[in-house]
Design an enzyme around this catalytic site. Sequence first.
Site, PDB file in Angstrom:
ATOM      1  N   HIS A 166       8.660   6.399 -14.070  1.00 55.12           N
ATOM      2  CA  HIS A 166       8.007   5.095 -13.887  1.00 55.12           C
ATOM      3  C   HIS A 166       6.636   5.003 -14.542  1.00 55.12           C
ATOM      4  CE1 HIS A 166      10.951   5.457 -10.618  1.00 55.12           C
ATOM      5  NE2 HIS A 166      11.206   4.194 -10.941  1.00 55.12           N
TER       6      HIS A 166
ATOM      7  N   ARG B 162     -13.653 -14.091   3.936  1.00 57.57           N
ATOM      8  CA  ARG B 162     -12.657 -14.824   4.688  1.00 57.57           C
ATOM      9  C   ARG B 162     -13.198 -15.499   5.946  1.00 57.57           C
ATOM     10  NH1 ARG B 162      -7.605 -13.949   4.298  1.00 57.57           N
ATOM     11  NH2 ARG B 162      -7.635 -15.896   5.463  1.00 57.57           N
TER      12      ARG B 162
ATOM     13  N   ARG C 241      -3.615 -16.503   5.361  1.00 58.23           N
ATOM     14  CA  ARG C 241      -4.068 -17.553   4.438  1.00 58.23           C
ATOM     15  C   ARG C 241      -3.117 -18.740   4.571  1.00 58.23           C
ATOM     16  NH1 ARG C 241      -6.162 -13.464   0.883  1.00 58.23           N
ATOM     17  NH2 ARG C 241      -8.154 -14.168   0.004  1.00 58.23           N
TER      18      ARG C 241
HETATM   19  N1  URA Z   1      -7.483  -8.625  -2.263  1.00 58.26           N
HETATM   20  C1  URA Z   1      -6.849  -8.919  -1.109  1.00 58.26           C
HETATM   21  O1  URA Z   1      -5.841  -8.312  -0.762  1.00 58.26           O
HETATM   22  N2  URA Z   1      -7.345  -9.949  -0.358  1.00 58.26           N
HETATM   23  C2  URA Z   1      -8.416 -10.662  -0.710  1.00 58.26           C
HETATM   24  O2  URA Z   1      -8.807 -11.581   0.008  1.00 58.26           O
HETATM   25  C3  URA Z   1      -9.060 -10.328  -1.928  1.00 58.26           C
HETATM   26  C4  URA Z   1      -8.571  -9.303  -2.685  1.00 58.26           C
END
Ligand code: URA
Length: 268
Positions: free
Chosen positions: A13, A229, A174
């Site tokens: 791979h 976030r 999200r």
């Molecule tokens: N990578 C992730 O997994 N989440 C984010 O919010 C930013 C980068």
Amino acid sequence: MSGYAAAGEVMYHIGLSNDMLCGAAYALLPGDPDRVEGLARALSPSAKFLASHRDFTSWLAPMKGGAALVMSTGMGGPCVTFAVEELARLGVTTFIRVGTTGSIQEAISPGDVIVNYGAVRMDGASLAYAPAPYPAIADLDVTRALLDGAARASIPVHRGISISTDSFWPGQERYDSFSGYVLRRLQGSLEEFRRLGCSNYEMENATLFTLASVMGLRAGSVCGVVAKRTESEAVAPPDVYRRAESRFQSIAREALTLLMKQDQVKEK
Ligand code: URA
């Protein structure tokens, strides 16, 4: 076939063989193939391209204490298993993830850097290697080298436990996805992890830490923050990304230098 690769045997791979690695026992693992060259050149001006197969682009950087491989893993736990399985067969024993992440604590902002010493196993891949209660923890020496490396480079870092998910969207709670839907069991999960003191979301640490532990290898992780976030689901613009990148490049170089020195002393 298991155990170490035969001389000249090319890993299916990643497209690398042990002669191409020139004895490199250390690997930096960014997720993004486009990040490999910059990292390798930050380690050594005479770094050279090795191969590019699937998600795995690799460069070799000669350093004072030995050769270091920089190889992208692609995104997520399953990709990490290819990288660790095949690099271990080629004699790599120390792995440092160098990635990007989304912070979930108010005090951690875009452009900052986080050294993770553990990860919540929200991935699926590591379950093929160890049962769910097994902890995903980084190697102490590698983590110490990352923290000391940051201090040597005069770069402030946060430290903490990441949450490694297999999904960038609902897995990290999200709502800006195609369906906009997050499973009920994940609704409120960001706030819960924040209250539990976790520092950041990303997608590779848990798999890397678990595999390294069960295989008797060493792993650590340093991530640049590209999303905050607690304020937004958006990923930061390129200038923030570049600030984080230049920071984690310096930290990774200093950490590798320290680890190589320590390992040379141990070998004597
Ligand atoms: N990578 C992730 O997994 N989440 C984010 O919010 C930013 C980068």
